[in-house]
Design a protein around this motif. Structure first.
Motif: not given
Length: 257
Positions: A59-65, A67-78
Motif C-alpha cells: 500500500l503506497p501510503r504504508k510503504a512511505l510511512y 520507510k520513514n518509520d524505520v529510519r526514525r526507529l533506527g536512529r532512536y535505537l542506534q
C-alpha cells in the motif's frame, strides 16, 4: 541464588527491518531482565501465506510511512538501518529463503553463532545494501561472524536437505500457532501464562509483563490538573466544565497570552 530466567522466544526473518530492531533490543536487555532469549529463525513469507496477510509496503501510503518509520526507529535505537535502493526488488523478488535456511542450520549446528550470523545478514541487507541470497554473500556474513570458511561452506551445502527445510517449516508453523500474522513476534513464557507480542514497539509492555517496568494504575498518562499551579499562559476560569477542578477548586483553560 536468584530467580530462574523466564523464557522469551523471538521469531524473526532478516528480510524484516522491524525484526532487526526487536532483535537488538532483546539482545541488549536479556541479561538485565534475566531472561533466556531463544532466537527462532522464521520464514515471513510462510506466515503471510498462512495468515492471509499482505506486506504493508504494497500500500503506497504504508510503504512511505514504513520507510520513514524505520529510519526514525533506527536512529532512536542506534541501529544502523539504511534502506536498500531497490526496496521492492529486495523484499518481493529476492526474498530470504536461503538466508533463513542457513540460519536454521546454524541454530542446529552452532547455536552460539546464531546471534552474530543473524546480525551480519541484517547488516548486509539493511545497512550496506548488499545481497543475502547468493552463496558468496551468505558465506561472507558467516565468516564475518566468526565461522570458518570451510565450516560455512559445509553448512551452506546442506540448506536444502529435508532436515533443514522441515525445521524452518516447523518454526514458522509454531509462530503461526501462537497467532503470528507478521514478524517480529516475541513470545513470553511467564509462570503459567504465554503472551504473544507483535512488532518491535512492544518492549515497554514486555518489560511490564516481566515486572521490570512499573505502571501505577492510580496515575493518569498526563499530569492531573490539580497538580499544576496555574502555569504562565493558563488563565483561571470559574467554569467547571473547562478542564476540571484544580487543587483550590477553580478550573483552568489554556489561552494565548
Amino acid at each position: 541464588m536468584g530467580p530462574l530466567p523466564r523464557t522469551l522466544e523471538l521469531f524473526y526473518d532478516v528480510l524484516s527491518p522491524y525484526s532487526w530492531l526487536a532483535f537488538e533490543v532483546l539482545c541488549r536487555y536479556k541479561n538485565i531482565w534475566n531472561v533466556s532469549l531463544q532466537l527462532r529463525p522464521t520464514l515471513i513469507a510462510g506466515i503471510m501465506k498462512d495468515s492471509g496477510n499482505q506486506p504493508p509496503a504494497l500500500l503506497p501510503r504504508k510503504a512511505l510511512y514504513l520507510k520513514n518509520d524505520v529510519r526514525r526507529l533506527g536512529r532512536y535505537l542506534q541501529v544502523p538501518i539504511h534502506l536498500p535502493k531497490d526496496f521492492f526488488f529486495v523484499i518481493f523478488e529476492k526474498g530470504s529463503l536461503t538466508a533463513m535456511r542457513f540460519l536454521t542450520i546454524v541454530k542446529l549446528e552452532h547455536p552460539e553463532l546464531l546471534e552474530k550470523v543473524s546480525r551480519e545478514l541484517w547488516m548486509r541487507v539493511w545497512s550496506r545494501d548488499e545481497d543475502i541470497t547468493e552463496p558468496q554473500s551468505i558465506l561472507a556474513a558467516a565468516e564475518k561472524a566468526g565461522m570458518s570458511t570451510g565450516r560455512a561452506r559445509e553448512l551452506l551445502e546442506r540448506v536444502s536437505t529435508p532436515q533443514v527445510k522441515n525445521q524452518l517449516k516447523e518454526t514458522t508453523d509454531a509462530a503461526c500457532k501462537y497467532g503470528a500474522f507478521g514478524l517480529p513476534v516475541t513470545v513470553a513464557h511467564l509462570d503459567d501464562e504465554t503472551y504473544m507480542l507483535f512488532g518491535s514497539d512492544r518492549m515497554e509492555l514486555l518489560a511490564h509483563l516481566l515486572g521490570k517496568l512499573q505502571v501505577h494504575a492510580e496515575l493518569p498518562l498526563t499530569p492531573p490538573l490539580r497538580a499544576i499551579s496555574c502555569p504562565e499562559g493558563w488563565i483561571q476560569s470559574t467554569k467547571k466544565d473547562v478542564l476540571g477542578p484544580s487543587s483550590n477548586g477553580a478550573s483552568y483553560t489554556h489561552r494565548c497570552a
